[in-house]
Design a protein around this motif. Structure first.
Motif, PDB file in Angstrom:
ATOM      1  N   ASN A   1     -23.701 -20.032   1.414  1.00 48.72           N
ATOM      2  CA  ASN A   1     -22.806 -21.199   1.423  1.00 48.72           C
ATOM      3  C   ASN A   1     -22.984 -22.046   0.169  1.00 48.72           C
ATOM      4  N   ALA A   2     -24.244 -22.267  -0.226  1.00 51.20           N
ATOM      5  CA  ALA A   2     -24.512 -23.073  -1.425  1.00 51.20           C
ATOM      6  C   ALA A   2     -23.967 -22.392  -2.671  1.00 51.20           C
ATOM      7  N   SER A   3     -24.032 -21.064  -2.709  1.00 45.29           N
ATOM      8  CA  SER A   3     -23.524 -20.321  -3.854  1.00 45.29           C
ATOM      9  C   SER A   3     -22.030 -20.555  -4.038  1.00 45.29           C
ATOM     10  N   TRP A   4     -21.279 -20.579  -2.950  1.00 45.55           N
ATOM     11  CA  TRP A   4     -19.851 -20.882  -3.037  1.00 45.55           C
ATOM     12  C   TRP A   4     -19.618 -22.242  -3.691  1.00 45.55           C
ATOM     13  N   ALA A   5     -20.395 -23.238  -3.266  1.00 40.24           N
ATOM     14  CA  ALA A   5     -20.229 -24.593  -3.802  1.00 40.24           C
ATOM     15  C   ALA A   5     -20.552 -24.644  -5.294  1.00 40.24           C
ATOM     16  N   LEU A   6     -21.638 -23.996  -5.695  1.00 42.83           N
ATOM     17  CA  LEU A   6     -22.030 -23.991  -7.105  1.00 42.83           C
ATOM     18  C   LEU A   6     -21.030 -23.214  -7.956  1.00 42.83           C
TER      19      LEU A   6
END
Length: 362
Positions: A221-226
């Motif tokens: 999920n964090a990878s999508w945001a970054l």
């Protein structure tokens, strides 16, 4: 492509002290994987951020291996001379002779008025001219229209640091997308803070997470945001307030820009998150620092959000709340003084939500 910078704010601790051993490991990993940009501020962690940066980075690596961005708490300045006092103390705490980027911290209308009265932009120009700062700018929390006026009045700045993530992009209150467009209009480098919205976008509602996993099962999920933030052309640095070595490993992976199908998927995720989030708190704790009743505001909002999403988990959540209030004020202790609200980057009506949280938590 990787534009990640290391935000020295959400650092791991052992008790009340920074966990220097773990921070050393994180710094080593970040540098070994191509990172070089570190962001701190005079006020972060009550000064421990700057001191930790010196101990874990500056004292252990040659100056050419890293870049440091620091910020002037201009809202504390009463005179022009105060700028030099804070600047010199920042240099001393960090153990360096210059900053790669030096910014005014947290500009909004109130703080911009102070900056103009004290002539803080003149100070920025002077430290750049002297070589004590290689680039100058400011971090920003206000409307796109005010940002446009500031950049029109002060074209000398090189960098603008704004809060930006896919959830805030179309926010009517934060105007993240509009602020980005203003920076593009003025040709300014953009440094992004809160790309994962204080960790909010790393833990998503199950339905939202399912949508993302369907498209890219191996992306977190964090990878999508970054990836969203790094896909923006004007963004030079995407700050991440990393707290563990595993977060450093994940965030320093090479990424490719998002395509239109992926952006459309994120828009659907935004709809789900917005519908299920009672309070858009990121847990920065600026509010808690200024609360006269020492209420653990971010913790109570997190619990309130969890209760809103999962009301059947009340029996799990309330015992944690009962433990917290043994050391902090209760949610119902809020006196609605609104001191917290003047320091909230998210512009949350905290006093109103505290009443709702108090009713929910008991």
């Amino acid at each position: 492509m990787n534009k990640v910078g290391f935000g020295f704010l959400r650092l791991p601790k052992k008790g009340e002290e920074l966990d220097y051993e773990q921070i050393n490991e994180m710094v080593d990993l970040f540098l070994s994987r191509g990172g070089s940009y570190f962001d701190t501020c005079y006020t972060y962690l009550n000064g421990d951020s700057e001191k930790g940066l010196k101990k874990c980075l500056v004292d252990r690596y040659p100056r050419e291996r890293f870049r440091i961005a620091n910020k002037l708490p201009g809202y504390r300045c009463k005179t022009y001379e105060d700028c030099r006092t804070y600047f010199d103390e920042g240099l001393r705490r960090c153990g360096v002779s210059y900053f790669d980027v030096y910014m005014l911290h947290w500009l909004n209308q109130k703080h911009y008025d102070i900056a103009e009265q004290v002539d803080e932009f003149r100070f920025l120009r002077e430290v750049k001219a002297s070589g004590e700062a290689r680039e100058i700018g400011f971090s920003y929390h206000d409307s796109a229209s005010l940002l446009d006026r500031i950049l029109t009045d002060h074209p000398e700045v090189d960098v603008v640091q704004i809060q930006l993530n896919y959830l805030d992009w179309d926010s009517a209150g934060l105007e993240a997308g509009k602020c980005y467009d203003v920076c593009v209009k003025h040709g300014k480098k953009v440094c992004v803070m809160e790309p994962v919205k204080g960790g909010t976008l790393s833990t998503l509602p199950a339905e939202a997470e399912r949508l993302l996993r369907e498209m890219h099962p191996d992306w977190s999920n964090a990878s999508w945001a970054l990836r969203f933030v790094q896909s923006l052309e004007q963004v030079g640095i995407c700050l991440s307030g990393m707290s563990t070595p595993d977060q450093v490993r994940e965030n320093m992976a090479d990424v490719s820009p998002l395509g239109e199908a992926e952006l459309e998927r994120l828009r659907a995720v935004c709809d789900i998150i917005t519908a299920q989030t009672a309070v858009p708190c990121t847990g920065c704790r600026y509010c808690e620092t200024h609360c006269p009743r020492k209420i653990a505001i971010p913790d109570y909002f997190r619990m309130y959000n969890e209760l809103s999403r999962h009301p059947r988990d009340e029996w799990k959540i309330k015992p944690v709340y009962e433990q917290l209030i043994r050391q902090h004020g209760k949610a119902s202790d809020c006196i609605a003084c609104r001191s917290c609200e003047t320091h909230c980057p998210q512009k949350i009506e905290i006093s109103a939500f505290m009443k709702k949280a108090a009713e929910a938590l008991g």
